[in-house]
Write an enzyme that holds these catalytic residues in place. Structure first.
Site, mmCIF file in Angstrom:
data_model
loop_
_atom_site.group_PDB
_atom_site.id
_atom_site.type_symbol
_atom_site.label_atom_id
_atom_site.label_comp_id
_atom_site.label_asym_id
_atom_site.label_seq_id
_atom_site.Cartn_x
_atom_site.Cartn_y
_atom_site.Cartn_z
ATOM 1 N N SER A 28 -11.905 -2.640 0.966
ATOM 2 C CA SER A 28 -11.312 -3.055 2.242
ATOM 3 C C SER A 28 -11.025 -1.800 3.062
ATOM 4 O O SER A 28 -10.249 -0.940 2.645
ATOM 5 C CB SER A 28 -10.015 -3.834 2.004
ATOM 6 O OG SER A 28 -10.284 -5.039 1.325
ATOM 7 N N ARG A 37 0.812 -1.221 0.000
ATOM 8 C CA ARG A 37 0.000 0.000 0.000
ATOM 9 C C ARG A 37 0.847 1.272 0.000
ATOM 10 O O ARG A 37 0.461 2.286 0.586
ATOM 11 C CB ARG A 37 -0.981 0.000 1.175
ATOM 12 C CG ARG A 37 -1.956 -1.170 1.195
ATOM 13 C CD ARG A 37 -2.806 -1.206 -0.087
ATOM 14 N NE ARG A 37 -3.759 -2.309 -0.076
ATOM 15 C CZ ARG A 37 -3.584 -3.446 -0.749
ATOM 16 N NH1 ARG A 37 -2.484 -3.630 -1.459
ATOM 17 N NH2 ARG A 37 -4.498 -4.392 -0.718
ATOM 18 N N GLU A 59 -7.297 2.012 5.630
ATOM 19 C CA GLU A 59 -6.832 1.978 4.251
ATOM 20 C C GLU A 59 -7.592 3.017 3.430
ATOM 21 O O GLU A 59 -7.054 3.618 2.506
ATOM 22 C CB GLU A 59 -7.037 0.589 3.652
ATOM 23 C CG GLU A 59 -6.529 0.462 2.233
ATOM 24 C CD GLU A 59 -6.443 -0.988 1.768
ATOM 25 O OE1 GLU A 59 -6.833 -1.238 0.618
ATOM 26 O OE2 GLU A 59 -5.993 -1.843 2.526
#
Length: 304
Positions: free
Chosen positions: A227, A177, A297
């Site tokens: 997510s 990420r 996230e």
């Protein structure tokens, strides 16, 4: 801000600038108040001009792809949202070069479709991710064992000063990420994706299988940001949330998905404030139950 609006019009086509644009129309959560200015640059020069103007005038700006990993405040954003979906959505697949070249605003699903037509394999993992190429590069998006870092050839970006820069795959520093693009606040303009020759039938079958797995395991029938939390090292966020007794837990119209606890969904006309409160409740309960600190996230924009 009328003076700033006139300056925006001086560097952008009038049809590319909107005032008080409701962001709930541009996020997959389907929530969010108005952006003071919403600009859809038609090309790289216009994009650079808008960025430079924002910096000169001290006006905050935000680069928007598909809004699939974004929670915008109910009060909106007092700045400029720069949408990449209009002028940067091109995509060409070259089977001879085994390369797909696409603009940062191009949907990953479109890139996967073009790769399929060209009998190029390696991008199937991204076919169901509901984002754009730019966002995928920034966060090194991945799914089902594949990651963007496995297929990147090069990326063209603008620096935060609006200057062009070319990055090779080895310079992208892609990790979980993250990437050099994210670290340096670069703006993705275009990227080259290196794939391999494959069978159309096999590629199509793989994409269909992944789509079926997504439908079965993810709450695609509700608005969400995908997510919601990053995967903690050595754990799975969804499992930690379930173990904390939060499956189906609700705050107003926001809910922890009963199908997949890693997803916070807009079940019933939720507000951004309700979604954020639910996320805070989740983090507190998981921390109390397991000692693990979950990290969001989903990105946030505006005041919370």
């Amino acid at each position: 801000m009328t003076e700033f609006y006139n300056k925006l019009l001086a560097v952008s086509s009038s049809g590319h600038v909107q005032i008080d644009e409701e962001m709930k129309k541009h996020t997959t959560f389907r929530v969010g108040g108005p952006a003071s200015y919403y600009v859809s640059p038609g090309n790289e020069e216009e994009l650079a001009a808008v960025i430079k103007l924002c910096r000169q005038e001290g006006v905050e700006y935000f680069i928007l792809g598909n809004g699939s990993n974004l929670l915008v405040s109910d009060s909106g954003f007092d700045g400029v949202v720069i949408s990449m979906s209009e002028g940067f959505s091109s995509c060409q697949a070259d089977p001879d070069q085994q390369l797909v070249t696409a603009g940062s605003g191009c949907l990953l699903s479109k890139i996967a479709s073009e790769a399929l037509k060209a009998s190029l394999t390696g991008f199937e993992f991204a076919s169901g991710i509901p984002g754009t190429l730019g966002g995928a590069v920034v966060m090194n998006a991945g799914a089902y064992g594949g990651e963007m870092k496995h297929v990147m050839e090069y990326v063209r970006v603008l620096t935060s000063e609006g200057e062009p820069l070319m990055l090779t795959a080895g310079e992208l520093e892609m990790g979980y990420r993250t990437s050099i693009v994210r670290k340096n606040n670069y703006i993705v303009v275009e990227a080259g994706i290196r794939l391999k020759p494959g069978s159309q039938e096999t590629i199509k079958s793989c994409m269909a299988d992944l789509a079926d797995r997504r439908r079965t395991k993810q709450p695609l029938e509700y608005p969400s940001g995908g997510s919601t939390f990053k995967r903690p090292e050595g754990h799975f966020a969804g499992k930690l949330i379930e173990e904390a007794g939060l499956r189906g837990y609700q705050v107003g119209g926001a809910q922890v998905s009963e199908k997949h606890c890693g997803f916070v969904i807009n079940k019933d006309h939720a507000t951004a404030a309700e979604i954020m409160q639910l996320c805070q409740d989740i983090r507190q309960r998981v921390k109390s139950n397991s000692g693990v600190e979950l990290e969001m996230e989903v990105k946030t924009l505006g005041r919370f």
